[in-house]
Scaffold this motif. Structure first.
Motif, PDB file in Angstrom:
ATOM      1  N   GLY A 146      -7.138  -8.453  15.269  1.00  0.00           N
ATOM      2  CA  GLY A 146      -8.313  -8.259  14.429  1.00  0.00           C
ATOM      3  C   GLY A 146      -8.279  -7.091  13.469  1.00  0.00           C
ATOM      4  O   GLY A 146      -9.279  -6.783  12.846  1.00  0.00           O
ATOM      5  N   HIS A 147      -7.160  -6.422  13.339  1.00  0.00           N
ATOM      6  CA  HIS A 147      -7.062  -5.372  12.332  1.00  0.00           C
ATOM      7  C   HIS A 147      -5.675  -5.391  11.697  1.00  0.00           C
ATOM      8  O   HIS A 147      -4.769  -6.022  12.199  1.00  0.00           O
ATOM      9  N   HIS A 148      -5.569  -4.711  10.580  1.00  0.00           N
ATOM     10  CA  HIS A 148      -4.326  -4.743   9.810  1.00  0.00           C
ATOM     11  C   HIS A 148      -3.231  -3.900  10.451  1.00  0.00           C
ATOM     12  O   HIS A 148      -3.506  -2.889  11.100  1.00  0.00           O
ATOM     13  N   HIS A 149      -1.997  -4.337  10.255  1.00  0.00           N
ATOM     14  CA  HIS A 149      -0.821  -3.571  10.636  1.00  0.00           C
ATOM     15  C   HIS A 149       0.005  -3.328   9.376  1.00  0.00           C
ATOM     16  O   HIS A 149      -0.085  -4.078   8.406  1.00  0.00           O
ATOM     17  N   TYR A 150       0.805  -2.293   9.412  1.00  0.00           N
ATOM     18  CA  TYR A 150       1.645  -1.914   8.279  1.00  0.00           C
ATOM     19  C   TYR A 150       3.103  -1.867   8.711  1.00  0.00           C
ATOM     20  O   TYR A 150       3.419  -1.415   9.805  1.00  0.00           O
ATOM     21  N   ASP A 205       0.863  -1.177   0.000  1.00  0.00           N
ATOM     22  CA  ASP A 205       0.000   0.000   0.000  1.00  0.00           C
ATOM     23  C   ASP A 205       0.905   1.234   0.000  1.00  0.00           C
ATOM     24  O   ASP A 205       1.369   1.674   1.045  1.00  0.00           O
ATOM     25  N   GLY A 206       1.209   1.735  -1.192  1.00  0.00           N
ATOM     26  CA  GLY A 206       2.129   2.870  -1.303  1.00  0.00           C
ATOM     27  C   GLY A 206       3.536   2.455  -0.928  1.00  0.00           C
ATOM     28  O   GLY A 206       4.105   1.558  -1.533  1.00  0.00           O
ATOM     29  N   ASP A 207       4.077   3.085   0.109  1.00  0.00           N
ATOM     30  CA  ASP A 207       5.429   2.749   0.566  1.00  0.00           C
ATOM     31  C   ASP A 207       5.403   1.925   1.849  1.00  0.00           C
ATOM     32  O   ASP A 207       6.348   1.911   2.617  1.00  0.00           O
TER      33      ASP A 207
END
Length: 80
Positions: free
Chosen positions: A46-50, A28-30
């Motif tokens: 339960g949620h996304h990490h980047y 997702d982008g950089d």
């Protein structure tokens, strides 16, 4: 920074120490968006990490190797 366009969905993200950090959902982008199944415990579950793309040392087939050990890399994670 490595070429993030080489990262494949469902590739394993591993720290410089070889320890599993997560699984790629997509780029997702950089940043690398990790799948929810690797979201941790408690309030992190339960949620996304980047993971910032700047931590990527290289892409080797279906593995994304980070420049930091896993325990350090997770401190750079951003939550969605």
């Amino acid at each position: 920074m490595a070429d993030l366009s080489q990262i494949k969905e469902h590739a394993e993200v591993i720290g410089a120490d070889g320890v599993h950090v997560g699984t790629v959902d997509h780029v997702d982008g950089d940043r690398i968006k990790l799948t929810k199944k690797d979201s941790g415990e408690g309030s992190h579950k339960g949620h996304h990490h980047y993971i910032p793309g700047g931590l990527v040392a290289g892409v080797e087939g279906d593995k994304v190797r980070l420049s930091a050990n896993a325990d350090v890399a997770v401190t750079f994670e951003e939550e969605a």
